[in-house]
Design an enzyme around this catalytic site. Sequence first.
Site, PDB file in Angstrom:
ATOM      1  CE  LYS A  68      84.876  52.085  47.672  1.00  0.00           C
ATOM      2  NZ  LYS A  68      86.131  52.530  47.004  1.00  0.00           N
ATOM      3  CE1 TYR A 119      88.113  47.384  47.963  1.00  0.00           C
ATOM      4  CE2 TYR A 119      87.413  48.075  50.146  1.00  0.00           C
ATOM      5  CZ  TYR A 119      87.343  48.189  48.764  1.00  0.00           C
ATOM      6  OH  TYR A 119      86.495  49.111  48.192  1.00  0.00           O
ATOM      7  CG  PHE A 131      95.910  52.027  48.663  1.00  0.00           C
ATOM      8  CD1 PHE A 131      94.742  51.283  48.682  1.00  0.00           C
ATOM      9  CD2 PHE A 131      96.787  51.844  47.596  1.00  0.00           C
ATOM     10  CE1 PHE A 131      94.438  50.374  47.670  1.00  0.00           C
ATOM     11  CE2 PHE A 131      96.488  50.946  46.569  1.00  0.00           C
ATOM     12  CZ  PHE A 131      95.310  50.209  46.611  1.00  0.00           C
ATOM     13  NE  ARG A 170      85.751  47.964  37.663  1.00  0.00           N
ATOM     14  CZ  ARG A 170      86.675  48.119  38.613  1.00  0.00           C
ATOM     15  NH1 ARG A 170      86.365  47.944  39.900  1.00  0.00           N
ATOM     16  NH2 ARG A 170      87.906  48.454  38.304  1.00  0.00           N
ATOM     17  CG  ASN A 224      86.888  55.556  45.017  1.00  0.00           C
ATOM     18  OD1 ASN A 224      86.397  55.061  46.036  1.00  0.00           O
ATOM     19  ND2 ASN A 224      87.707  54.888  44.228  1.00  0.00           N
ATOM     20  CG  HIS A 254      83.464  47.720  45.645  1.00  0.00           C
ATOM     21  ND1 HIS A 254      84.763  47.406  45.338  1.00  0.00           N
ATOM     22  CD2 HIS A 254      82.761  46.565  45.487  1.00  0.00           C
ATOM     23  CE1 HIS A 254      84.848  46.123  45.028  1.00  0.00           C
ATOM     24  NE2 HIS A 254      83.639  45.587  45.116  1.00  0.00           N
ATOM     25  CD  GLU A 259      83.921  42.087  45.156  1.00  0.00           C
ATOM     26  OE1 GLU A 259      85.126  42.347  44.978  1.00  0.00           O
ATOM     27  OE2 GLU A 259      83.001  42.744  44.617  1.00  0.00           O
TER      28      GLU A 259
HETATM   29  N1  UDP Z   1      92.526  53.152  46.617  1.00  0.00           N
HETATM   30  C1  UDP Z   1      93.228  54.139  47.270  1.00  0.00           C
HETATM   31  N2  UDP Z   1      94.450  54.516  46.751  1.00  0.00           N
HETATM   32  C2  UDP Z   1      94.965  53.973  45.622  1.00  0.00           C
HETATM   33  C3  UDP Z   1      94.241  52.965  44.958  1.00  0.00           C
HETATM   34  C4  UDP Z   1      93.021  52.567  45.486  1.00  0.00           C
HETATM   35  O1  UDP Z   1      92.794  54.655  48.290  1.00  0.00           O
HETATM   36  O2  UDP Z   1      96.071  54.369  45.191  1.00  0.00           O
HETATM   37  C5  UDP Z   1      91.223  52.730  47.157  1.00  0.00           C
HETATM   38  C6  UDP Z   1      90.053  53.305  46.355  1.00  0.00           C
HETATM   39  O3  UDP Z   1      89.020  53.650  47.284  1.00  0.00           O
HETATM   40  C7  UDP Z   1      89.648  52.141  45.484  1.00  0.00           C
HETATM   41  C8  UDP Z   1      89.921  50.959  46.413  1.00  0.00           C
HETATM   42  O4  UDP Z   1      91.104  51.321  47.094  1.00  0.00           O
HETATM   43  O5  UDP Z   1      88.300  52.239  45.084  1.00  0.00           O
HETATM   44  C9  UDP Z   1      90.107  49.629  45.744  1.00  0.00           C
HETATM   45  O6  UDP Z   1      91.118  49.748  44.768  1.00  0.00           O
HETATM   46  P1  UDP Z   1      90.939  49.094  43.329  1.00  0.00           P
HETATM   47  O7  UDP Z   1      92.249  49.190  42.623  1.00  0.00           O
HETATM   48  O8  UDP Z   1      90.312  47.745  43.450  1.00  0.00           O
HETATM   49  O9  UDP Z   1      89.927  50.127  42.604  1.00  0.00           O
HETATM   50  P2  UDP Z   1      88.378  49.960  42.198  1.00  0.00           P
HETATM   51  O10 UDP Z   1      88.171  48.527  41.791  1.00  0.00           O
HETATM   52  O11 UDP Z   1      87.561  50.352  43.405  1.00  0.00           O
HETATM   53  O12 UDP Z   1      88.178  50.923  41.063  1.00  0.00           O
HETATM   54 MG    MG Z   2      88.634  46.789  42.799  1.00  0.00          MG
END
Ligand code: UDP
Ligand code: MG
Length: 148
Positions: free
Chosen positions: A9, A49, A57, A85, A112, A115, A126
């Site tokens: 990111k 997304y 969010f 993951r 974070n 992705h 994707e």
């Molecule tokens: N995210 C956020 N707030 C939240 C949950 C998710 O900003 O409470 C953001 C975070 O950057 C995350 C992304 O949204 O990586 C996608 O969310 P997902 O639940 O798919 O998490 P990931 O698959 O990236 O672990």
């Molecule tokens: Mg995700």
Amino acid sequence: MEQTFIMIKPDGVQRGLVGEIIGRFEKKGFSLKGLKLITVDRAFAEKHYADLSAKPFFNGLVEYIVSGPVVAMVWEGKGVVTTGRKIIGATNPLESAPGTIRGDYAIDIGRNVIHGSDAVESARKEIALWFPEGVAEWQSSLHSWIYE
Ligand code: UDP
Ligand code: MG
């Protein structure tokens, strides 16, 4: 062989973590099949997304992803979706184990760093979205030193 979509990111790019992150996937033994530095627009980030569009969010997440260039990658290997993951760590970096990318390099959930696709089916979608031109076809000459 299984493939996954991994994206560094904008914060990961700005913070100079590109080499470190690529190194972790390389050293594990996974194969790099696609790689580009790209800045996406809102519509594209919203599509990536789309599943999260109802979340509170979502808008901030889209702003974050369009805020600078990202490194989009396709990695290939046995179990790469699930293991990818694990290498990345839990979504909230305060809960990500040390030794994972988010555990080592991030603090806030909205910064974070990386992705990774959460399932084989989402990886397929994707990869098609980010690499409509297709990915490289090659096999590492180390293949038989990594797989029995
Ligand atoms: N995210 C956020 N707030 C939240 C949950 C998710 O900003 O409470 C953001 C975070 O950057 C995350 C992304 O949204 O990586 C996608 O969310 P997902 O639940 O798919 O998490 P990931 O698959 O990236 O672990
Ligand atoms: Mg995700």
